[in-house]
Design a protein around this motif. Structure first.
Motif, PDB file in Angstrom:
ATOM      1  N   ILE A   1      27.203   0.884  69.114  1.00  0.00           N
ATOM      2  CA  ILE A   1      27.679   1.739  68.028  1.00  0.00           C
ATOM      3  C   ILE A   1      26.498   2.433  67.345  1.00  0.00           C
ATOM      4  O   ILE A   1      26.541   3.627  67.043  1.00  0.00           O
ATOM      5  CB  ILE A   1      28.493   0.903  67.020  1.00  0.00           C
ATOM      6  CG1 ILE A   1      29.790   0.394  67.665  1.00  0.00           C
ATOM      7  CG2 ILE A   1      28.810   1.729  65.766  1.00  0.00           C
ATOM      8  CD1 ILE A   1      30.560  -0.603  66.818  1.00  0.00           C
ATOM      9  N   ARG A   2      25.437   1.699  67.088  1.00  0.00           N
ATOM     10  CA  ARG A   2      24.254   2.273  66.433  1.00  0.00           C
ATOM     11  C   ARG A   2      23.693   3.434  67.226  1.00  0.00           C
ATOM     12  O   ARG A   2      23.395   4.508  66.680  1.00  0.00           O
ATOM     13  CB  ARG A   2      23.180   1.195  66.256  1.00  0.00           C
ATOM     14  CG  ARG A   2      21.960   1.677  65.454  1.00  0.00           C
ATOM     15  CD  ARG A   2      20.804   0.732  65.599  1.00  0.00           C
ATOM     16  NE  ARG A   2      20.248   0.743  66.955  1.00  0.00           N
ATOM     17  CZ  ARG A   2      19.422   1.668  67.426  1.00  0.00           C
ATOM     18  NH1 ARG A   2      19.054   2.693  66.665  1.00  0.00           N
ATOM     19  NH2 ARG A   2      18.963   1.604  68.664  1.00  0.00           N
ATOM     20  N   LEU A   3      23.550   3.251  68.556  1.00  0.00           N
ATOM     21  CA  LEU A   3      23.016   4.312  69.403  1.00  0.00           C
ATOM     22  C   LEU A   3      23.944   5.515  69.435  1.00  0.00           C
ATOM     23  O   LEU A   3      23.490   6.670  69.440  1.00  0.00           O
ATOM     24  CB  LEU A   3      22.786   3.778  70.818  1.00  0.00           C
ATOM     25  CG  LEU A   3      21.595   2.835  70.995  1.00  0.00           C
ATOM     26  CD1 LEU A   3      21.587   2.234  72.402  1.00  0.00           C
ATOM     27  CD2 LEU A   3      20.285   3.583  70.729  1.00  0.00           C
ATOM     28  N   ALA A   4      25.257   5.264  69.480  1.00  0.00           N
ATOM     29  CA  ALA A   4      26.218   6.377  69.516  1.00  0.00           C
ATOM     30  C   ALA A   4      26.107   7.218  68.252  1.00  0.00           C
ATOM     31  O   ALA A   4      26.172   8.457  68.304  1.00  0.00           O
ATOM     32  CB  ALA A   4      27.639   5.833  69.671  1.00  0.00           C
ATOM     33  N   VAL A   5      25.928   6.566  67.114  1.00  0.00           N
ATOM     34  CA  VAL A   5      25.781   7.297  65.855  1.00  0.00           C
ATOM     35  C   VAL A   5      24.464   8.061  65.827  1.00  0.00           C
ATOM     36  O   VAL A   5      24.398   9.240  65.453  1.00  0.00           O
ATOM     37  CB  VAL A   5      25.865   6.329  64.658  1.00  0.00           C
ATOM     38  CG1 VAL A   5      25.515   7.050  63.354  1.00  0.00           C
ATOM     39  CG2 VAL A   5      27.264   5.721  64.567  1.00  0.00           C
ATOM     40  N   ALA A   6      23.384   7.402  66.242  1.00  0.00           N
ATOM     41  CA  ALA A   6      22.057   8.027  66.192  1.00  0.00           C
ATOM     42  C   ALA A   6      21.965   9.253  67.095  1.00  0.00           C
ATOM     43  O   ALA A   6      21.213  10.188  66.810  1.00  0.00           O
ATOM     44  CB  ALA A   6      20.992   7.006  66.574  1.00  0.00           C
ATOM     45  N   ASN A   7      22.721   9.248  68.176  1.00  0.00           N
ATOM     46  CA  ASN A   7      22.656  10.358  69.141  1.00  0.00           C
ATOM     47  C   ASN A   7      23.733  11.421  68.896  1.00  0.00           C
ATOM     48  O   ASN A   7      23.850  12.364  69.678  1.00  0.00           O
ATOM     49  CB  ASN A   7      22.797   9.822  70.563  1.00  0.00           C
ATOM     50  CG  ASN A   7      21.615   8.952  70.967  1.00  0.00           C
ATOM     51  OD1 ASN A   7      20.474   9.222  70.577  1.00  0.00           O
ATOM     52  ND2 ASN A   7      21.873   7.895  71.727  1.00  0.00           N
ATOM     53  N   PHE A   8      24.502  11.273  67.849  1.00  0.00           N
ATOM     54  CA  PHE A   8      25.617  12.184  67.593  1.00  0.00           C
ATOM     55  C   PHE A   8      25.172  13.346  66.699  1.00  0.00           C
ATOM     56  O   PHE A   8      24.358  13.173  65.800  1.00  0.00           O
ATOM     57  CB  PHE A   8      26.761  11.425  66.915  1.00  0.00           C
ATOM     58  CG  PHE A   8      28.052  12.199  66.827  1.00  0.00           C
ATOM     59  CD1 PHE A   8      28.893  12.298  67.914  1.00  0.00           C
ATOM     60  CD2 PHE A   8      28.404  12.838  65.639  1.00  0.00           C
ATOM     61  CE1 PHE A   8      30.082  13.006  67.825  1.00  0.00           C
ATOM     62  CE2 PHE A   8      29.579  13.548  65.544  1.00  0.00           C
ATOM     63  CZ  PHE A   8      30.426  13.638  66.647  1.00  0.00           C
ATOM     64  N   CYS A   9      25.720  14.530  66.974  1.00  0.00           N
ATOM     65  CA  CYS A   9      25.451  15.709  66.146  1.00  0.00           C
ATOM     66  C   CYS A   9      26.552  15.821  65.095  1.00  0.00           C
ATOM     67  O   CYS A   9      27.674  16.247  65.393  1.00  0.00           O
ATOM     68  CB  CYS A   9      25.410  16.968  67.021  1.00  0.00           C
ATOM     69  SG  CYS A   9      25.251  18.501  66.083  1.00  0.00           S
ATOM     70  N   PHE A  10      26.239  15.408  63.875  1.00  0.00           N
ATOM     71  CA  PHE A  10      27.224  15.458  62.794  1.00  0.00           C
ATOM     72  C   PHE A  10      27.269  16.864  62.218  1.00  0.00           C
ATOM     73  O   PHE A  10      26.227  17.451  61.922  1.00  0.00           O
ATOM     74  CB  PHE A  10      26.868  14.447  61.706  1.00  0.00           C
ATOM     75  CG  PHE A  10      27.095  13.025  62.138  1.00  0.00           C
ATOM     76  CD1 PHE A  10      28.311  12.412  61.927  1.00  0.00           C
ATOM     77  CD2 PHE A  10      26.077  12.309  62.766  1.00  0.00           C
ATOM     78  CE1 PHE A  10      28.510  11.101  62.337  1.00  0.00           C
ATOM     79  CE2 PHE A  10      26.269  11.009  63.170  1.00  0.00           C
ATOM     80  CZ  PHE A  10      27.495  10.399  62.962  1.00  0.00           C
ATOM     81  N   GLN A  11      28.502  17.374  62.053  1.00  0.00           N
ATOM     82  CA  GLN A  11      28.665  18.750  61.579  1.00  0.00           C
ATOM     83  C   GLN A  11      29.343  18.779  60.220  1.00  0.00           C
ATOM     84  O   GLN A  11      30.133  17.887  59.880  1.00  0.00           O
ATOM     85  CB  GLN A  11      29.493  19.547  62.596  1.00  0.00           C
ATOM     86  CG  GLN A  11      28.793  19.710  63.945  1.00  0.00           C
ATOM     87  CD  GLN A  11      29.619  20.547  64.904  1.00  0.00           C
ATOM     88  OE1 GLN A  11      30.817  20.373  65.011  1.00  0.00           O
ATOM     89  NE2 GLN A  11      28.960  21.473  65.579  1.00  0.00           N
ATOM     90  N   ASN A  12      29.016  19.805  59.484  1.00  0.00           N
ATOM     91  CA  ASN A  12      29.678  20.025  58.202  1.00  0.00           C
ATOM     92  C   ASN A  12      31.045  20.669  58.453  1.00  0.00           C
ATOM     93  O   ASN A  12      31.361  21.047  59.591  1.00  0.00           O
ATOM     94  CB  ASN A  12      28.803  20.885  57.292  1.00  0.00           C
ATOM     95  CG  ASN A  12      28.498  22.234  57.916  1.00  0.00           C
ATOM     96  OD1 ASN A  12      28.662  22.415  59.120  1.00  0.00           O
ATOM     97  ND2 ASN A  12      28.036  23.185  57.115  1.00  0.00           N
ATOM     98  N   PRO A  13      31.911  20.812  57.438  1.00  0.00           N
ATOM     99  CA  PRO A  13      33.269  21.326  57.661  1.00  0.00           C
ATOM    100  C   PRO A  13      33.334  22.672  58.350  1.00  0.00           C
ATOM    101  O   PRO A  13      34.235  22.908  59.154  1.00  0.00           O
ATOM    102  CB  PRO A  13      33.855  21.383  56.238  1.00  0.00           C
ATOM    103  CG  PRO A  13      33.129  20.319  55.489  1.00  0.00           C
ATOM    104  CD  PRO A  13      31.724  20.342  56.038  1.00  0.00           C
ATOM    105  N   ASP A  14      32.424  23.595  58.046  1.00  0.00           N
ATOM    106  CA  ASP A  14      32.498  24.914  58.681  1.00  0.00           C
ATOM    107  C   ASP A  14      31.669  25.008  59.960  1.00  0.00           C
ATOM    108  O   ASP A  14      31.481  26.090  60.513  1.00  0.00           O
ATOM    109  CB  ASP A  14      32.092  26.016  57.698  1.00  0.00           C
ATOM    110  CG  ASP A  14      30.670  25.809  57.173  1.00  0.00           C
ATOM    111  OD1 ASP A  14      29.960  24.910  57.678  1.00  0.00           O
ATOM    112  OD2 ASP A  14      30.293  26.549  56.237  1.00  0.00           O
ATOM    113  N   ARG A  15      31.183  23.857  60.415  1.00  0.00           N
ATOM    114  CA  ARG A  15      30.467  23.756  61.710  1.00  0.00           C
ATOM    115  C   ARG A  15      29.228  24.639  61.782  1.00  0.00           C
ATOM    116  O   ARG A  15      28.882  25.187  62.820  1.00  0.00           O
ATOM    117  CB  ARG A  15      31.415  24.117  62.873  1.00  0.00           C
ATOM    118  CG  ARG A  15      32.657  23.225  62.975  1.00  0.00           C
ATOM    119  CD  ARG A  15      32.263  21.775  63.210  1.00  0.00           C
ATOM    120  NE  ARG A  15      33.392  20.925  63.506  1.00  0.00           N
ATOM    121  CZ  ARG A  15      34.024  20.147  62.625  1.00  0.00           C
ATOM    122  NH1 ARG A  15      33.644  20.185  61.346  1.00  0.00           N
ATOM    123  NH2 ARG A  15      35.023  19.387  62.977  1.00  0.00           N
TER     124      ARG A  15
END
Length: 422
Positions: free
Chosen positions: A352-366
């Motif tokens: 789970i930690r690795l999946a979060v660290a490697n994820f591109c989190f986007q704001n609402p308007d992307r």
């Protein structure tokens, strides 16, 4: 010799008797003969009148018997139809399954009217769908769910929009019909308190059957029963869906769609009891988003909410069927891993930690791609532990992960576990 004498005597006696009768006949006066003839003719006329009267009475009796026979047959048929309608009403009111109801109705239509092919069409919000049909000759009888092109020009559409039944009055015409959605021997609206919810249709009849007025009346009674049963089923399932929705809302976090804190507490207690009874391990993970306040302050709370939703999605993608993820509060999450020891729980936490660290989190308007991390604390249930001890152990491990630089998974120390167990 004796037989010869007896026979000769008999012949002679017959001859003499004939001669005597002939003499008597010739000796009768002609006037007497006319009277005898008139008397005989009068008697004959009387007899002929009596025969005519008896013939009339016989014909009347035969007509009465035939009328009684037909009345008895009609009574027997009405009794049979009423029994079938009673059984149908009982059957369709013991189920709220739409499929069962329409199957019962279609079978009843065939039994009561001799239909070769029939269908049931229902309104679905502002659309239409064919919910069931029979007798269309393809074995599985799979018609499209939606009526075909040009259906709005059909008899059924007129019935659905007007609420008035259609009964074909020309048997010679409808006997030529083949099973088709464009042919209608009859179409009866399904009406519930002035609301047309659909229609039942007969598309073709067997060559030995006619849609008599009594059968048409039975068909309309059947339509009333079907409408009530189908509407009841629809309302039941609608109410059930509403209850399920409200029940889900009571245990669901509105922002992330994960279970809420209340459900987490209840489910953890249940799974702990199961693990004790089955002598199986159980591991708890507590997660906290690193520097989440900074993200909120920098990009705003809508962006923070979006990140929470995306973290929840990552958690759902890493859980098995019996595992539970919940929003523990704020930016903290909890994961219950039944039948999993601490070592395997740490491995799951690392995934789970690795999946979060490697994820591109986007704001609402992307328009942004943000890097986020989580700190995770893991603790396995020990003998004698209750819910509070397990949560406390996982919470201590989480704060250790935070203190050691974040973005890592830490387990509860053996010394802390022993201390808590004591």
């Amino acid at each position: 010799m004796e037989y010869f004498i007896i026979g000769t005597s008999a012949v002679l006696l017959l001859f003499l008797t004939y001669q005597w009768l002939e003499g008597r006949r010739q000796s009768v006066h002609p006037m007497d003969r006319r009277q005898q003839t008139a008397s005989l003719e009068q008697r004959l006329a009387v007899l002929e009148g009596q025969v005519a009267t008896l013939t009339t009475e016989r014909d009347d009796a035969l007509r009465t018997i035939e009328s009684q026979r037909m009345a008895q047959e009609e009574l027997d048929e009405l009794t049979r139809q009423n029994y079938i309608l009673h059984e149908i009403n009982r059957a369709i009111n013991t189920t709220v399954d739409e499929g069962e109801i329409v199957t019962i109705i279609l079978q009843a239509m065939v039994t009561l009217t001799g239909a070769e092919s029939a269908s049931i069409i229902l309104f679905e919000e502002e659309d239409l769908r064919i919910v069931s049909h029979c007798g269309f000759g393809d074995g599985t009888a799979c018609l499209p769910e939606r009526p075909p092109e040009g259906f709005r020009d059909s008899i059924a559409w007129q019935v659905l929009t007007s609420g008035q039944p259609f009964i074909h009055n020309d048997p010679a015409e409808y006997r030529r019909y083949q099973p088709s959605l464009t042919h209608y021997v009859a179409s009866i609206p399904l009406t519930f308190i002035k609301e047309v919810i659909g229609c039942i249709n007969i598309h073709s009849m067997g060559p030995r059957y006619l849609l008599t007025p009594s059968k048409a009346e039975i068909l309309q009674i059947l339509g009333g029963q079907a409408a009530l049963a189908l509407k009841n089923a629809s309302m039941y399932h609608q109410l059930r869906r509403q209850n399920e929705y409200f029940a889900k809302q009571a245990v669901t976090d509105g922002l992330t769609g994960l279970h809420n804190h209340r459900f987490f507490q209840q489910r953890l207690q249940e799974l702990l009891e199961e693990s004790v009874a089955q002598e199986r391990p159980l591991t708890l993970l507590l997660l906290d988003i690193d520097h989440f306040k900074r993200c909120n302050d920098t990009y705003g709370h809508p962006c923070g909410d979006e990140i929470l939703r995306q973290i929840a999605s990552i958690l759902r993608g890493h859980l098995g069927p019996q595992e539970v993820a919940a929003r523990y509060g704020g930016e903290e999450f909890a994961v219950i891993l039944p039948a999993m020891d601490l070592h395997r729980g740490m491995e799951r936490g690392e995934q789970i930690r690795l999946a979060v660290a490697n994820f591109c989190f986007q704001n609402p308007d992307r328009t942004l791609c943000l890097n986020m991390t989580v700190s995770i604390g893991a603790a396995e249930k020990l003998t004698g532990w209750g819910k509070s001890q397990l949560i406390e152990a996982a919470d201590r491990a989480l704060y250790r992960a935070k203190g050691q630089g974040r973005n890592r998974v830490c387990a509860a120390f053996e010394s802390e576990i022993t201390e808590e167990a004591g």
